[in-house]
Write a protein that holds these residues in place. Structure first.
Motif, PDB file in Angstrom:
ATOM      1  N   VAL A  15       0.809  -1.114   0.110  1.00 11.63           N
ATOM      2  CA  VAL A  15       0.011   0.010  -0.065  1.00 11.63           C
ATOM      3  C   VAL A  15       1.010   1.274  -0.043  1.00 11.63           C
ATOM      4  CG1 VAL A  15      -1.860  -1.026   1.408  1.00 11.63           C
ATOM      5  CG2 VAL A  15      -0.121   0.133   2.805  1.00 11.63           C
ATOM      6  N   ASP A  16       0.185   2.461  -0.115  1.00 12.00           N
ATOM      7  CA  ASP A  16       0.784   3.848  -0.093  1.00 12.00           C
ATOM      8  C   ASP A  16       1.173   4.137   1.320  1.00 12.00           C
ATOM      9  OD1 ASP A  16       1.413   6.333  -0.262  1.00 12.00           O
ATOM     10  OD2 ASP A  16       0.151   7.050  -1.704  1.00 12.00           O
ATOM     11  N   LYS A  17       2.257   3.912   1.854  1.00  9.94           N
ATOM     12  CA  LYS A  17       2.494   4.154   3.355  1.00  9.94           C
ATOM     13  C   LYS A  17       2.351   5.698   3.570  1.00  9.94           C
ATOM     14  CE  LYS A  17       5.905   0.450   3.346  1.00  9.94           C
ATOM     15  NZ  LYS A  17       7.236   0.467   2.826  1.00  9.94           N
ATOM     16  N   ASP A  18       2.088   6.534   2.631  1.00  8.00           N
ATOM     17  CA  ASP A  18       1.783   8.015   2.892  1.00  8.00           C
ATOM     18  C   ASP A  18       0.451   8.226   3.478  1.00  8.00           C
ATOM     19  OD1 ASP A  18       4.522   8.696   2.603  1.00  8.00           O
ATOM     20  OD2 ASP A  18       4.068   9.240   0.403  1.00  8.00           O
ATOM     21  N   TYR A  32      -5.620   2.287   8.913  1.00  3.32           N
ATOM     22  CA  TYR A  32      -6.333   3.491   8.684  1.00  3.32           C
ATOM     23  C   TYR A  32      -5.912   3.943   7.610  1.00  3.32           C
ATOM     24  CZ  TYR A  32      -6.577   3.679  13.976  1.00  3.32           C
ATOM     25  OH  TYR A  32      -6.826   3.491  15.431  1.00  3.32           O
ATOM     26  N   TYR A  33      -6.748   4.652   6.808  1.00  7.32           N
ATOM     27  CA  TYR A  33      -6.585   5.487   5.507  1.00  7.32           C
ATOM     28  C   TYR A  33      -6.616   7.004   5.592  1.00  7.32           C
ATOM     29  CZ  TYR A  33      -6.214   7.033   0.629  1.00  7.32           C
ATOM     30  OH  TYR A  33      -5.843   7.446  -0.367  1.00  7.32           O
ATOM     31  N   GLU A  34      -5.806   7.773   5.739  1.00  7.03           N
ATOM     32  CA  GLU A  34      -5.823   8.890   6.095  1.00  7.03           C
ATOM     33  C   GLU A  34      -6.510   9.315   7.407  1.00  7.03           C
ATOM     34  OE1 GLU A  34      -7.300  10.877   2.301  1.00  7.03           O
ATOM     35  OE2 GLU A  34      -5.317  11.069   1.860  1.00  7.03           O
ATOM     36  N   ASP A  87      -6.206   2.319  -3.631  1.00  9.10           N
ATOM     37  CA  ASP A  87      -7.417   2.643  -4.155  1.00  9.10           C
ATOM     38  C   ASP A  87      -8.794   1.961  -3.462  1.00  9.10           C
ATOM     39  OD1 ASP A  87      -6.161   4.258  -5.726  1.00  9.10           O
ATOM     40  OD2 ASP A  87      -6.345   2.853  -7.549  1.00  9.10           O
ATOM     41  N   LEU A  88      -8.538   0.916  -3.089  1.00  7.30           N
ATOM     42  CA  LEU A  88      -9.701   0.249  -2.454  1.00  7.30           C
ATOM     43  C   LEU A  88      -9.980   1.021  -1.126  1.00  7.30           C
ATOM     44  CD1 LEU A  88     -11.805  -1.836  -1.927  1.00  7.30           C
ATOM     45  CD2 LEU A  88     -10.227  -3.448  -0.983  1.00  7.30           C
ATOM     46  N   PHE A  89      -8.972   1.139  -0.320  1.00  7.43           N
ATOM     47  CA  PHE A  89      -9.122   1.793   0.967  1.00  7.43           C
ATOM     48  C   PHE A  89      -9.649   3.164   0.843  1.00  7.43           C
ATOM     49  CE2 PHE A  89      -5.448  -0.969   3.212  1.00  7.43           C
ATOM     50  CZ  PHE A  89      -6.005  -2.074   2.894  1.00  7.43           C
ATOM     51  N   LYS A  90      -9.188   3.845   0.042  1.00  8.01           N
ATOM     52  CA  LYS A  90      -9.672   5.267  -0.548  1.00  8.01           C
ATOM     53  C   LYS A  90     -11.111   5.405  -0.488  1.00  8.01           C
ATOM     54  CE  LYS A  90      -8.945   9.285  -3.254  1.00  8.01           C
ATOM     55  NZ  LYS A  90      -8.187   9.888  -4.531  1.00  8.01           N
TER      56      LYS A  90
END
Length: 98
Positions: A15-18, A32-34, A87-90
């Motif tokens: 995943v995007d760790k940012d 957590y996503y954002e 993208d799914l998490f977003k």
């Protein structure tokens, strides 16, 4: 059974760790996503919250409970094979924020 640290590390490699972070809690990892909880690693399984789009996209995936008496979540059995978890998490986060 608790989730192994290596499973958490494998998830974070995919995943995007940012945008995505995890937090260890009672032997499991909350995802957590954002800063919005979108799922977790429970017993070495990736489970995400059920939203309309997630249910449509993952309609073949079973719904399972992360622990007794908990709300069912969508199981992503082999998340390393999922095209784009970030993208799914977003998408899940955006639907939960509505």
């Amino acid at each position: 059974m608790a989730t192994e640290k290596e499973m958490n590390e494998l998830l974070l490699e995919n995943v995007d760790k940012d945008k995505v972070r995890t937090r260890k809690m009672i032997g499991e990892y909350i995802i957590y996503y954002e800063n919005v909880v979108i799922g977790g690693l429970y017993d070495d399984r990736l489970l995400v919250k059920t939203t309309k789009t997630a249910l449509e996209e993952l309609h073949r995936n079973p719904l399972v409970s992360p622990y007794p008496n908990a709300k069912e979540m969508i199981l992503i059995a082999d998340f390393t094979q999922h095209e784009n978890l970030t993208d799914l998490f977003k998408t899940i986060k955006e639907e939960l924020k509505k």
